[in-house]
Design a protein around this motif. Structure first.
Motif, PDB file in Angstrom:
ATOM      1  N   GLU A  35     -16.843   6.750 -44.155  1.00 57.40           N
ATOM      2  CA  GLU A  35     -17.495   8.057 -44.345  1.00 57.40           C
ATOM      3  C   GLU A  35     -17.951   9.014 -43.201  1.00 57.40           C
ATOM      4  O   GLU A  35     -17.649   8.358 -42.039  1.00 57.40           O
ATOM      5  N   ILE A  36     -18.845   9.810 -43.409  1.00 50.04           N
ATOM      6  CA  ILE A  36     -19.214  10.536 -42.152  1.00 50.04           C
ATOM      7  C   ILE A  36     -20.023   9.864 -41.549  1.00 50.04           C
ATOM      8  O   ILE A  36     -20.589  10.043 -40.296  1.00 50.04           O
ATOM      9  N   PHE A  37     -20.554   8.538 -42.002  1.00 49.95           N
ATOM     10  CA  PHE A  37     -21.654   7.858 -41.457  1.00 49.95           C
ATOM     11  C   PHE A  37     -20.824   6.990 -40.366  1.00 49.95           C
ATOM     12  O   PHE A  37     -21.720   6.120 -39.770  1.00 49.95           O
ATOM     13  N   GLY A  38     -19.412   7.094 -40.211  1.00 57.90           N
ATOM     14  CA  GLY A  38     -18.816   5.999 -39.104  1.00 57.90           C
ATOM     15  C   GLY A  38     -18.640   4.898 -39.629  1.00 57.90           C
ATOM     16  O   GLY A  38     -18.971   4.353 -40.728  1.00 57.90           O
ATOM     17  N   VAL A  39     -18.612   3.935 -38.559  1.00 54.18           N
ATOM     18  CA  VAL A  39     -18.201   2.388 -38.898  1.00 54.18           C
ATOM     19  C   VAL A  39     -19.535   1.922 -38.653  1.00 54.18           C
ATOM     20  O   VAL A  39     -19.720   0.942 -37.732  1.00 54.18           O
ATOM     21  N   GLY A  40     -20.387   2.108 -39.824  1.00 55.37           N
ATOM     22  CA  GLY A  40     -21.701   1.512 -39.639  1.00 55.37           C
ATOM     23  C   GLY A  40     -21.808   0.414 -40.696  1.00 55.37           C
ATOM     24  O   GLY A  40     -20.709  -0.335 -41.126  1.00 55.37           O
ATOM     25  N   ASP A  41     -22.989   0.126 -41.333  1.00 55.70           N
ATOM     26  CA  ASP A  41     -23.363  -0.983 -41.937  1.00 55.70           C
ATOM     27  C   ASP A  41     -22.339  -1.169 -43.360  1.00 55.70           C
ATOM     28  O   ASP A  41     -22.104  -2.119 -43.775  1.00 55.70           O
ATOM     29  N   HIS A  42     -22.358  -0.014 -43.914  1.00 53.44           N
ATOM     30  CA  HIS A  42     -21.677   0.006 -45.093  1.00 53.44           C
ATOM     31  C   HIS A  42     -20.279  -0.242 -45.280  1.00 53.44           C
ATOM     32  O   HIS A  42     -19.730  -1.283 -45.662  1.00 53.44           O
ATOM     33  N   LEU A  43     -19.686   0.324 -44.002  1.00 52.53           N
ATOM     34  CA  LEU A  43     -18.075   0.195 -43.766  1.00 52.53           C
ATOM     35  C   LEU A  43     -17.857  -1.464 -43.369  1.00 52.53           C
ATOM     36  O   LEU A  43     -16.906  -1.924 -43.891  1.00 52.53           O
ATOM     37  N   ARG A  44     -18.717  -1.856 -42.482  1.00 46.11           N
ATOM     38  CA  ARG A  44     -18.531  -3.235 -42.062  1.00 46.11           C
ATOM     39  C   ARG A  44     -18.744  -4.382 -43.093  1.00 46.11           C
ATOM     40  O   ARG A  44     -17.996  -5.197 -43.376  1.00 46.11           O
ATOM     41  N   GLY A  45     -19.554  -3.887 -44.131  1.00 46.69           N
ATOM     42  CA  GLY A  45     -19.830  -4.743 -45.278  1.00 46.69           C
ATOM     43  C   GLY A  45     -18.720  -4.863 -46.140  1.00 46.69           C
ATOM     44  O   GLY A  45     -18.265  -5.742 -46.822  1.00 46.69           O
ATOM     45  N   ARG A  81     -27.617  14.300 -39.467  1.00 46.52           N
ATOM     46  CA  ARG A  81     -27.100  14.256 -38.138  1.00 46.52           C
ATOM     47  C   ARG A  81     -25.528  14.015 -38.370  1.00 46.52           C
ATOM     48  O   ARG A  81     -24.520  14.396 -37.714  1.00 46.52           O
ATOM     49  N   SER A  82     -25.071  13.038 -39.265  1.00 40.14           N
ATOM     50  CA  SER A  82     -23.641  12.974 -39.720  1.00 40.14           C
ATOM     51  C   SER A  82     -22.793  13.858 -40.096  1.00 40.14           C
ATOM     52  O   SER A  82     -21.727  14.225 -39.697  1.00 40.14           O
ATOM     53  N   MET A  83     -23.575  14.928 -40.775  1.00 44.12           N
ATOM     54  CA  MET A  83     -22.952  16.001 -41.141  1.00 44.12           C
ATOM     55  C   MET A  83     -22.664  17.036 -40.081  1.00 44.12           C
ATOM     56  O   MET A  83     -21.634  17.850 -39.956  1.00 44.12           O
ATOM     57  N   ALA A  87     -19.038  18.023 -39.015  1.00 36.83           N
ATOM     58  CA  ALA A  87     -18.602  19.487 -38.924  1.00 36.83           C
ATOM     59  C   ALA A  87     -17.716  19.650 -37.930  1.00 36.83           C
ATOM     60  O   ALA A  87     -16.767  20.700 -37.758  1.00 36.83           O
ATOM     61  N   GLN A  88     -17.794  18.923 -36.842  1.00 37.29           N
ATOM     62  CA  GLN A  88     -16.701  19.064 -35.395  1.00 37.29           C
ATOM     63  C   GLN A  88     -15.271  18.242 -35.858  1.00 37.29           C
ATOM     64  O   GLN A  88     -14.495  18.536 -34.793  1.00 37.29           O
ATOM     65  N   PHE A  89     -15.133  17.622 -36.840  1.00 39.22           N
ATOM     66  CA  PHE A  89     -13.942  16.733 -37.039  1.00 39.22           C
ATOM     67  C   PHE A  89     -12.855  17.548 -37.504  1.00 39.22           C
ATOM     68  O   PHE A  89     -12.759  18.434 -38.349  1.00 39.22           O
ATOM     69  N   ASP A  90     -11.611  17.422 -37.080  1.00 42.44           N
ATOM     70  CA  ASP A  90     -10.391  18.193 -37.266  1.00 42.44           C
ATOM     71  C   ASP A  90      -9.684  17.131 -37.986  1.00 42.44           C
ATOM     72  O   ASP A  90      -9.311  15.945 -37.841  1.00 42.44           O
ATOM     73  N   GLY A  91      -9.532  17.385 -39.404  1.00 41.45           N
ATOM     74  CA  GLY A  91      -8.843  16.729 -40.373  1.00 41.45           C
ATOM     75  C   GLY A  91      -7.660  16.208 -40.096  1.00 41.45           C
ATOM     76  O   GLY A  91      -6.954  15.262 -40.225  1.00 41.45           O
ATOM     77  N   GLU A  92      -6.697  17.472 -39.683  1.00 37.65           N
ATOM     78  CA  GLU A  92      -5.276  16.918 -39.340  1.00 37.65           C
ATOM     79  C   GLU A  92      -4.924  16.297 -38.293  1.00 37.65           C
ATOM     80  O   GLU A  92      -4.294  15.299 -38.261  1.00 37.65           O
ATOM     81  N   PHE A 120     -13.546   6.064 -48.317  1.00 36.22           N
ATOM     82  CA  PHE A 120     -14.929   6.491 -48.962  1.00 36.22           C
ATOM     83  C   PHE A 120     -15.205   7.976 -48.671  1.00 36.22           C
ATOM     84  O   PHE A 120     -15.277   8.208 -47.276  1.00 36.22           O
ATOM     85  N   CYS A 121     -15.442   8.705 -49.419  1.00 36.70           N
ATOM     86  CA  CYS A 121     -15.846  10.140 -49.118  1.00 36.70           C
ATOM     87  C   CYS A 121     -15.013  10.766 -48.179  1.00 36.70           C
ATOM     88  O   CYS A 121     -13.880  11.112 -48.542  1.00 36.70           O
ATOM     89  N   LEU A 122     -15.542  10.883 -46.830  1.00 29.66           N
ATOM     90  CA  LEU A 122     -14.455  11.539 -45.909  1.00 29.66           C
ATOM     91  C   LEU A 122     -13.036  10.965 -45.840  1.00 29.66           C
ATOM     92  O   LEU A 122     -11.895  11.256 -46.038  1.00 29.66           O
ATOM     93  N   GLY A 123     -13.364   9.569 -45.936  1.00 32.47           N
ATOM     94  CA  GLY A 123     -12.175   8.475 -45.857  1.00 32.47           C
ATOM     95  C   GLY A 123     -11.475   8.638 -47.235  1.00 32.47           C
ATOM     96  O   GLY A 123     -10.394   8.219 -47.183  1.00 32.47           O
ATOM     97  N   GLY A 124     -12.073   9.095 -48.254  1.00 37.65           N
ATOM     98  CA  GLY A 124     -11.419   9.071 -49.587  1.00 37.65           C
ATOM     99  C   GLY A 124     -10.232   9.911 -49.746  1.00 37.65           C
ATOM    100  O   GLY A 124      -9.166  10.091 -50.063  1.00 37.65           O
ATOM    101  N   TRP A 125     -10.560  11.205 -48.918  1.00 35.01           N
ATOM    102  CA  TRP A 125      -9.690  12.126 -48.981  1.00 35.01           C
ATOM    103  C   TRP A 125      -8.657  12.021 -47.783  1.00 35.01           C
ATOM    104  O   TRP A 125      -7.292  12.345 -47.969  1.00 35.01           O
ATOM    105  N   LEU A 126      -9.185  11.364 -46.740  1.00 39.17           N
ATOM    106  CA  LEU A 126      -8.189  11.130 -45.565  1.00 39.17           C
ATOM    107  C   LEU A 126      -7.236  10.078 -45.881  1.00 39.17           C
ATOM    108  O   LEU A 126      -5.833  10.285 -45.839  1.00 39.17           O
ATOM    109  N   ALA A 127      -7.572   9.221 -46.677  1.00 38.18           N
ATOM    110  CA  ALA A 127      -6.572   8.317 -47.179  1.00 38.18           C
ATOM    111  C   ALA A 127      -5.524   8.872 -48.184  1.00 38.18           C
ATOM    112  O   ALA A 127      -4.263   8.422 -48.042  1.00 38.18           O
TER     113      ALA A 127
END
Length: 233
Positions: A35-45, A81-83, A87-92, A120-127
């Motif tokens: 997600e936009i929250f990076g490889v944090g606690d949720h993704l590690r779980g 902060r994550s937004m 916002a600087q992330f290049d999807g391509e 998830f979220c950002l990762g959901g559309w990137l996947a």
């Protein structure tokens, strides 16, 4: 279960790829996208849950060009902060990084039986975007990908079995947009969509801001069953 950090080299640098190995040491691969929250606690779980199922899991640090190692809580301050970071992330460029990460994952000696992607979220559309480029994927799981409704032309390019999850009360993805995805998924040869009508955005994230326990439990059970069919351990 064991973990390590691999390095993936691309044209303009090197980024971290966090790897989780199942107890037996080998298994099919799952590329897990943040997600936009990076490889944090949720993704590690989530990675640990998948590794316990028997998968080799790899999660790339997608914000490495902006804020290497970025990880944030999904609380109001962390969301803001994550937004700003995302916002600087290049999807391509991000999808290209994911292709490199997928190649690395598929080439690991511990990976047997193919690879899937789950985001998830950002990762959901990137996947989803990644699956449109990579016919070698065995499965796609996309959770509430905000750019999926606007890119339904890509659905015809996806060759692997696909599973989509959305919250029917998502304030960021209108229900009519989700209905468009439902119609597109109905035309795909091997795809399914599950809408948790009472849930909002990011309902799988354990943050009190987003979490919907019943929806998260149902969606994850469906995810496990889907992966067991499409990418058996």
């Amino acid at each position: 279960m064991s973990t390590r950090t691999d390095s993936v080299t691309v044209a303009d640098g090197v980024f971290d790829l966090y790897v989780w190995l199942p107890e037996r040491g080998t298994g099919p691969g799952v590329l897990l996208i943040q997600e936009i929250f990076g490889v944090g606690d949720h993704l590690r779980g989530v990675a640990e849950d998948l590794a316990r199922l028997g998968y080799v899991v790899a999660a790339p640090d997608l914000f490495w060009r902006i804020r290497p190692g970025w990880a944030s809580d999904a609380d109001p301050e962390g969301i803001q902060r994550s937004m700003e970071v995302s916002a600087q992330f290049d999807g391509e460029q991000g999808v290209a990084d994911l292709e490199a990460a997928l190649d690395h994952l598929a080439g690991l000696p511990e990976v047997t039986g193919g690879t899937a992607t789950l985001g998830f979220c950002l990762g959901g559309w990137l996947a989803y975007f990644l699956a449109a480029r990579r016919p070698d994927l065995a499965a796609l799981v996309s959770f509430y990908g905000s750019q999926v409704p606007g890119a339904l032309d890509l659905a015809t390019q996806i060759r692997c079995p696909a599973q989509f999850h959305f919250g029917g009360s998502d304030p960021y993805i209108p229900r009519e947009d989700i209905a468009r995805v439902e119609r597109a998924v109905a035309a795909m040869p091997d795809a399914e969509i599950h809408v948790e009508e009472e849930a909002g955005h990011a309902f799988h994230n354990p943050s009190p801001v987003f979490h919907h326990a019943a929806a998260a439990d149902r969606a994850w059970r469906l995810t496990e069953e889907f992966l067991a069919r499409r990418l058996p351990v």
